[in-house]
Design a protein around this motif. Sequence first.
Motif, PDB file in Angstrom:
ATOM      1  N   HIS A 132      13.135  -5.988  -7.155  1.00  0.00           N
ATOM      2  CA  HIS A 132      14.226  -6.603  -7.327  1.00  0.00           C
ATOM      3  C   HIS A 132      13.810  -7.197  -8.467  1.00  0.00           C
ATOM      4  O   HIS A 132      14.275  -8.792  -8.007  1.00  0.00           O
ATOM      5  CB  HIS A 132      14.861  -6.656  -6.409  1.00  0.00           C
ATOM      6  CG  HIS A 132      15.812  -6.006  -4.828  1.00  0.00           C
ATOM      7  ND1 HIS A 132      16.643  -5.355  -5.611  1.00  0.00           N
ATOM      8  CD2 HIS A 132      14.536  -5.528  -4.470  1.00  0.00           C
ATOM      9  CE1 HIS A 132      16.486  -3.774  -4.584  1.00  0.00           C
ATOM     10  NE2 HIS A 132      15.901  -4.405  -4.084  1.00  0.00           N
ATOM     11  N   GLU A 134      14.882  -9.495 -10.806  1.00  0.00           N
ATOM     12  CA  GLU A 134      16.346  -9.366 -11.422  1.00  0.00           C
ATOM     13  C   GLU A 134      15.299 -10.163 -13.108  1.00  0.00           C
ATOM     14  O   GLU A 134      16.534 -10.079 -14.151  1.00  0.00           O
ATOM     15  CB  GLU A 134      17.847  -9.134 -11.307  1.00  0.00           C
ATOM     16  CG  GLU A 134      17.143 -10.603 -10.974  1.00  0.00           C
ATOM     17  CD  GLU A 134      16.938 -10.912  -9.214  1.00  0.00           C
ATOM     18  OE1 GLU A 134      17.289 -11.457  -8.714  1.00  0.00           O
ATOM     19  OE2 GLU A 134      15.870  -9.615  -8.397  1.00  0.00           O
ATOM     20  N   GLU A 135      14.782 -11.706 -12.753  1.00  0.00           N
ATOM     21  CA  GLU A 135      14.643 -12.784 -13.471  1.00  0.00           C
ATOM     22  C   GLU A 135      13.441 -11.894 -14.307  1.00  0.00           C
ATOM     23  O   GLU A 135      12.393 -11.660 -13.776  1.00  0.00           O
ATOM     24  CB  GLU A 135      15.001 -13.335 -12.588  1.00  0.00           C
ATOM     25  CG  GLU A 135      15.810 -13.542 -11.829  1.00  0.00           C
ATOM     26  CD  GLU A 135      16.131 -13.103 -10.616  1.00  0.00           C
ATOM     27  OE1 GLU A 135      14.854 -12.876 -10.516  1.00  0.00           O
ATOM     28  OE2 GLU A 135      16.576 -13.838  -9.753  1.00  0.00           O
ATOM     29  N   SER A 228      11.740 -19.621  -7.215  1.00  0.00           N
ATOM     30  CA  SER A 228      12.186 -19.836  -8.251  1.00  0.00           C
ATOM     31  C   SER A 228      11.185 -20.275  -9.266  1.00  0.00           C
ATOM     32  O   SER A 228      10.105 -20.168  -9.058  1.00  0.00           O
ATOM     33  CB  SER A 228      13.026 -21.659  -8.492  1.00  0.00           C
ATOM     34  OG  SER A 228      13.828 -21.592  -7.301  1.00  0.00           O
ATOM     35  N   ASP A 233      15.990 -22.618 -12.982  1.00  0.00           N
ATOM     36  CA  ASP A 233      16.798 -21.115 -12.114  1.00  0.00           C
ATOM     37  C   ASP A 233      17.060 -21.404 -10.502  1.00  0.00           C
ATOM     38  O   ASP A 233      16.563 -22.079  -9.883  1.00  0.00           O
ATOM     39  CB  ASP A 233      15.398 -20.021 -11.858  1.00  0.00           C
ATOM     40  CG  ASP A 233      14.822 -18.957 -11.487  1.00  0.00           C
ATOM     41  OD1 ASP A 233      16.382 -18.267 -11.672  1.00  0.00           O
ATOM     42  OD2 ASP A 233      14.389 -18.507 -10.836  1.00  0.00           O
ATOM     43  N   HIS A 234      18.036 -20.383 -10.311  1.00  0.00           N
ATOM     44  CA  HIS A 234      18.707 -20.002  -9.107  1.00  0.00           C
ATOM     45  C   HIS A 234      18.722 -18.435  -8.767  1.00  0.00           C
ATOM     46  O   HIS A 234      19.239 -17.991  -9.415  1.00  0.00           O
ATOM     47  CB  HIS A 234      20.626 -20.815  -9.196  1.00  0.00           C
ATOM     48  CG  HIS A 234      20.524 -22.212  -9.882  1.00  0.00           C
ATOM     49  ND1 HIS A 234      20.140 -23.036  -8.909  1.00  0.00           N
ATOM     50  CD2 HIS A 234      20.646 -22.541 -10.691  1.00  0.00           C
ATOM     51  CE1 HIS A 234      20.514 -24.325  -9.408  1.00  0.00           C
ATOM     52  NE2 HIS A 234      21.572 -23.826 -10.631  1.00  0.00           N
ATOM     53  N   PRO A 235      17.331 -18.452  -8.031  1.00  0.00           N
ATOM     54  CA  PRO A 235      17.411 -17.252  -7.320  1.00  0.00           C
ATOM     55  C   PRO A 235      18.711 -16.307  -6.561  1.00  0.00           C
ATOM     56  O   PRO A 235      19.321 -17.039  -6.607  1.00  0.00           O
ATOM     57  CB  PRO A 235      16.267 -17.429  -6.156  1.00  0.00           C
ATOM     58  CG  PRO A 235      16.678 -18.612  -5.766  1.00  0.00           C
ATOM     59  CD  PRO A 235      17.251 -19.456  -7.039  1.00  0.00           C
ATOM     60  N   GLY A 236      18.989 -15.130  -6.686  1.00  0.00           N
ATOM     61  CA  GLY A 236      20.199 -14.645  -6.369  1.00  0.00           C
ATOM     62  C   GLY A 236      19.147 -14.201  -5.576  1.00  0.00           C
ATOM     63  O   GLY A 236      18.486 -13.861  -4.406  1.00  0.00           O
ATOM     64  N   PRO A 237      20.139 -13.275  -4.310  1.00  0.00           N
ATOM     65  CA  PRO A 237      19.897 -13.099  -2.986  1.00  0.00           C
ATOM     66  C   PRO A 237      18.961 -11.356  -2.802  1.00  0.00           C
ATOM     67  O   PRO A 237      18.760 -11.378  -2.085  1.00  0.00           O
ATOM     68  CB  PRO A 237      21.753 -12.276  -2.986  1.00  0.00           C
ATOM     69  CG  PRO A 237      22.829 -12.376  -3.733  1.00  0.00           C
ATOM     70  CD  PRO A 237      21.796 -12.706  -4.604  1.00  0.00           C
ATOM     71  N   ALA A 238      18.601 -10.071  -3.767  1.00  0.00           N
ATOM     72  CA  ALA A 238      18.180 -10.175  -4.018  1.00  0.00           C
ATOM     73  C   ALA A 238      16.589 -10.157  -3.983  1.00  0.00           C
ATOM     74  O   ALA A 238      15.614  -9.789  -3.174  1.00  0.00           O
ATOM     75  CB  ALA A 238      17.926  -8.915  -5.401  1.00  0.00           C
ATOM     76  N   ARG A 239      16.512 -11.415  -4.993  1.00  0.00           N
ATOM     77  CA  ARG A 239      14.843 -11.979  -4.874  1.00  0.00           C
ATOM     78  C   ARG A 239      14.755 -13.007  -3.367  1.00  0.00           C
ATOM     79  O   ARG A 239      13.924 -12.346  -2.449  1.00  0.00           O
ATOM     80  CB  ARG A 239      14.731 -12.888  -6.040  1.00  0.00           C
ATOM     81  CG  ARG A 239      12.913 -13.228  -5.542  1.00  0.00           C
ATOM     82  CD  ARG A 239      12.921 -14.927  -6.518  1.00  0.00           C
ATOM     83  NE  ARG A 239      13.579 -14.841  -7.860  1.00  0.00           N
ATOM     84  CZ  ARG A 239      13.780 -15.651  -8.545  1.00  0.00           C
ATOM     85  NH1 ARG A 239      13.044 -16.608  -8.372  1.00  0.00           N
ATOM     86  NH2 ARG A 239      14.392 -15.389  -9.862  1.00  0.00           N
TER      87      ARG A 239
END
Length: 311
Positions: A132, A134-135, A228, A233-239
């Motif tokens: 995941h 994504e970033e 982060s 950076d604001h991490p998403g739920p997947a991370r």
Amino acid sequence: MRIRPAGLLLGLLAVALPGMSVAKGESGLRIAATIAPVHSLVAMVSAGIAEPDLIVRPGASPHDYALKPSEAAALDGADLVFWVGEGLEPWMAKAVTTLAADALVIELGKVEGTEHLAARKGGVWGAYEHGHAEEQDHHAGGDPHLWLDPGNALVWLAAIAETLADHDPAHADTYRQNAEQARQRIEAMTSDIETRVQPIRNKPYVVFHDAFHYFEHRFGLHPLGAISLSDADHPGPARLRDLRQAIAESGAVCVFAEPQFEPKLIETVTEGTDVKTGTLDPIGAGLQPGADLYPELVRGIAESLADCLGG
């Protein structure tokens, strides 16, 4: 603005600048350095001769910084400016062009001999990555936290000393002697840290943001991931989900916050686990600026890691 190629730093010619601002220190040089660790290295070399100005106030992010009038004035009056580079301080490229047009600007990240590491991608690294990411990495061209490798600090000390010596030949011997004393101090510190972290080298942990790659690479540590990728950076739920899973699978011992950032995300990752928490400071947010800051900063990271991971 005069920017010297990295390979020429050790062969700079003495330059007399017209219209110098009010002299600062015995040499009459006005020196500016962007972040506290760089300011500390410069202060080590210039001790007793010149007192450098610190541009980025302690605790502030160097990635996106708005200059105060006094900081802009320090750049405007500087004869020499030391910074890391655009990967860390992208705003400085414009600042030195507009405010330090007559200064000699030294981009330490381009000094010959500096080791560069690639920026890591995603929040979980290595065997525990769950797909995941994504970033993507936020530092085009590599990880910019170069000062956290003491080997890079030694390279920079030599470049700083030769730059000051060539610009102020009357005090060249003092600059070089100061740099030699600083080199010995940092080498002794590095040896102490290698001994201190030996028992924790294989213990996984999580950092708040990916700022410690150079330290970890130098001392052979085993980071699991970062919450982060950057301070913005604001991490998403997947991370966050992947981090919690990786912590459980790896038996991670600690999750580390940073003094200048909100700790709520740490609580999200550690809630319901037995993982301990600690604090790592990559830039000296809680330290007094000056010549002692760099050794205190690097030694403090080692102590924080050892205290949490070794307890």
